[in-house]
Design a protein around this motif. Structure first.
Motif, short mmCIF file in Angstrom:
data_model
loop_
_atom_site.label_atom_id
_atom_site.label_comp_id
_atom_site.label_asym_id
_atom_site.label_seq_id
_atom_site.Cartn_x
_atom_site.Cartn_y
_atom_site.Cartn_z
N THR A 1 -8.95 16.75 8.10
CA THR A 1 -8.85 18.19 7.85
C THR A 1 -9.82 18.64 6.77
OG1 THR A 1 -7.10 17.91 6.19
CG2 THR A 1 -6.41 18.14 8.49
N ALA A 2 -10.27 17.70 5.93
CA ALA A 2 -11.16 18.04 4.81
C ALA A 2 -12.60 17.62 5.05
CB ALA A 2 -10.65 17.38 3.53
N VAL A 3 -12.80 16.51 5.77
CA VAL A 3 -14.15 15.96 5.97
C VAL A 3 -14.28 15.47 7.40
CG1 VAL A 3 -14.53 15.27 3.56
CG2 VAL A 3 -13.43 13.67 5.16
N ASP A 4 -15.53 15.33 7.84
CA ASP A 4 -15.82 14.64 9.09
C ASP A 4 -16.12 13.18 8.81
OD1 ASP A 4 -15.47 16.88 10.67
OD2 ASP A 4 -17.61 17.39 10.70
N PHE A 5 -15.80 12.31 9.75
CA PHE A 5 -16.06 10.88 9.64
C PHE A 5 -17.13 10.44 10.62
CE2 PHE A 5 -11.90 10.77 7.59
CZ PHE A 5 -12.03 9.73 6.67
N SER A 6 -17.86 9.42 10.22
CA SER A 6 -18.72 8.72 11.16
C SER A 6 -17.85 7.87 12.08
CB SER A 6 -19.70 7.81 10.42
OG SER A 6 -19.01 6.70 9.84
N ASP A 7 -18.48 7.28 13.09
CA ASP A 7 -17.81 6.23 13.84
C ASP A 7 -17.51 5.07 12.89
OD1 ASP A 7 -18.02 7.68 16.20
OD2 ASP A 7 -19.91 6.73 16.78
N PRO A 8 -16.53 4.24 13.21
CA PRO A 8 -16.23 3.10 12.33
C PRO A 8 -17.42 2.16 12.22
CG PRO A 8 -14.46 3.44 13.92
CD PRO A 8 -15.60 4.31 14.35
N TYR A 9 -17.69 1.69 11.00
CA TYR A 9 -18.71 0.67 10.81
C TYR A 9 -18.10 -0.68 10.48
CZ TYR A 9 -18.03 1.76 5.82
OH TYR A 9 -17.49 1.99 4.58
N ILE B 1 -13.57 12.78 -1.98
CA ILE B 1 -13.34 13.55 -0.76
C ILE B 1 -13.42 15.05 -1.04
CG2 ILE B 1 -11.64 14.13 1.01
CD1 ILE B 1 -10.87 11.19 1.10
N PRO B 2 -12.81 15.57 -2.12
CA PRO B 2 -13.00 17.00 -2.42
C PRO B 2 -14.46 17.37 -2.64
CG PRO B 2 -11.11 16.16 -3.63
CD PRO B 2 -11.79 14.96 -3.01
N GLY B 3 -15.24 16.49 -3.31
CA GLY B 3 -16.64 16.79 -3.55
C GLY B 3 -17.45 16.86 -2.27
N ILE C 1 -23.08 12.76 2.05
CA ILE C 1 -22.35 11.62 2.62
C ILE C 1 -21.57 10.95 1.49
CG2 ILE C 1 -22.54 9.38 3.79
CD1 ILE C 1 -25.14 10.27 5.00
N GLY C 2 -20.38 10.45 1.81
CA GLY C 2 -19.60 9.65 0.88
C GLY C 2 -19.39 8.26 1.44
N MET C 3 -19.48 7.24 0.58
CA MET C 3 -19.25 5.86 1.03
C MET C 3 -18.52 5.10 -0.07
SD MET C 3 -23.02 4.05 0.76
CE MET C 3 -23.59 3.43 -0.85
N THR C 4 -17.35 4.59 0.27
CA THR C 4 -16.64 3.70 -0.66
C THR C 4 -15.49 3.01 0.07
OG1 THR C 4 -15.55 3.53 -2.82
CG2 THR C 4 -15.15 5.54 -1.57
N GLY C 5 -15.78 2.47 1.26
CA GLY C 5 -14.73 1.82 2.04
C GLY C 5 -13.63 2.79 2.39
N ILE C 6 -13.97 3.96 2.93
CA ILE C 6 -13.00 5.03 3.16
C ILE C 6 -12.34 4.85 4.53
CG2 ILE C 6 -12.64 7.52 3.29
CD1 ILE C 6 -15.20 7.81 1.59
N THR C 7 -11.03 4.71 4.53
CA THR C 7 -10.29 4.54 5.77
C THR C 7 -10.30 5.83 6.58
OG1 THR C 7 -8.84 2.94 4.70
CG2 THR C 7 -8.06 3.91 6.76
N ILE C 8 -10.58 5.69 7.87
CA ILE C 8 -10.57 6.84 8.77
C ILE C 8 -9.12 7.19 9.07
CG2 ILE C 8 -11.23 7.67 11.05
CD1 ILE C 8 -13.58 5.69 10.94
N ARG C 9 -8.70 8.37 8.61
CA ARG C 9 -7.32 8.83 8.78
C ARG C 9 -7.31 10.27 9.22
NH1 ARG C 9 -3.84 7.15 3.59
NH2 ARG C 9 -3.29 9.31 3.96
N ASP C 10 -6.33 10.59 10.07
CA ASP C 10 -6.26 11.95 10.62
C ASP C 10 -6.05 12.99 9.53
OD1 ASP C 10 -6.67 11.08 13.19
OD2 ASP C 10 -4.54 11.05 13.73
N ASP C 11 -5.25 12.69 8.50
CA ASP C 11 -5.00 13.69 7.47
C ASP C 11 -6.28 14.01 6.69
OD1 ASP C 11 -4.89 11.09 6.39
OD2 ASP C 11 -3.68 11.75 4.69
#
Length: 258
Positions: free
Chosen positions: A101-109, A78-80, A88-98
């Motif tokens: 603040t650091a990254v944007d998320f896609s819609d849930p897949y 996430i820092p990278g 883009i980052g992908m590794t089963g990342i849970t969409i969380r509000d906190d």
């Protein structure tokens, strides 16, 4: 658990979607961990494979993207991405509000439910309550992940330094510690948990009730212009049955190690 597949009748009834943008071969860098089967992992032949690789390849084809993959530990990912080191980052990342603040998320897949993974001979506990009640029992976790926080605040006492939580750099390392008897529980989402249980030759099982659900998304640097095209591709892949086909391939049909 078998992930629900979208019914063919519903797919046929989906409304027409807007034409996807053509990104004209744009080169992007996607970062992943390769430690989270069946989403992404290295198979027995040494090849990086998984649901997310297939999904990313399909999106790249539809959007005309040229993808290069790089690898990172979970705690650096996430820092990278936030720093713009990756697109883009992908590794089963849970969409969380906190995290927003650091990254944007896609819609849930994908939506996955949290489960308890244990050794097949485990008889000291059978659910979250009985695990929490026995102070001798230990759980594995990666710091900063959703399973870590669920373990701290829903299973245990809210103390993030609780000595019953043993930290591991990767999810796979925690599972190996479970198999070796160094810990007694791995709390994880059903995608990875089901994959490891099926591949364990009877060494691992899932116990207890599901502990809620989480949505997975791809991550991007804040303000990335890739979010909208990726969201459009996800929507199209849901509507035309591609997501359902990937679910079937990786959660129902695929046998790790074969």
């Amino acid at each position: 658990m078998k992930l629900p597949l979208l019914a063919a009748a519903l797919l046929a009834a989906s409304p027409a979607l807007a034409q996807l943008p053509d990104l004209a071969g744009r080169a992007i860098t996607v970062v992943t961990e390769d430690a989270y089967p069946p989403l992404q992992f290295v198979d027995g032949s040494g090849k990086a494979v998984g649901w997310e690789y297939d999904a990313m390849a399909e999106m790249a084809k539809r959007l005309h993207l040229t993808v290069t993959y790089e690898h990172s530990s979970w705690d650096a990912m996430i820092p990278g991405v936030s720093a713009g080191q990756y697109d883009i980052g992908m590794t089963g990342i849970t969409i969380r509000d906190d995290r927003k603040t650091a990254v944007d998320f896609s819609d849930p897949y994908m939506r996955s439910e949290m489960i308890m993974l244990v050794r097949s001979d485990e008889s000291r506990f059978s659910d979250a309550k009985s695990f929490a009640a026995n102070p001798d029992l230990l759980m594995a976790a990666q710091p900063g992940t959703t399973p870590f926080y669920v373990g701290v605040y829903e299973l245990l006492d809210g103390n993030e330094a609780n000595p019953r939580i043993k930290m591991f750099e990767t999810f796979g390392a925690g599972v190996e510690a479970l198999r070796g008897g160094d810990v007694d529980l791995v709390l994880t989402d059903s995608t990875a948990g089901e994959g490891y249980a099926r591949a364990s030759d009877g060494a691992l099982k899932i116990v207890g009730e599901k502990l809620g659900a989480e949505d997975f998304g791809f991550i991007f640097p804040k303000g990335s212009d890739l979010v909208a095209p990726i969201n459009a591709a996800i929507a199209e892949m849901k509507a035309d049955g591609t997501i359902a086909a990937l679910n079937k391939k990786w959660f129902l049909d695929y046998k790790m190690g074969e």
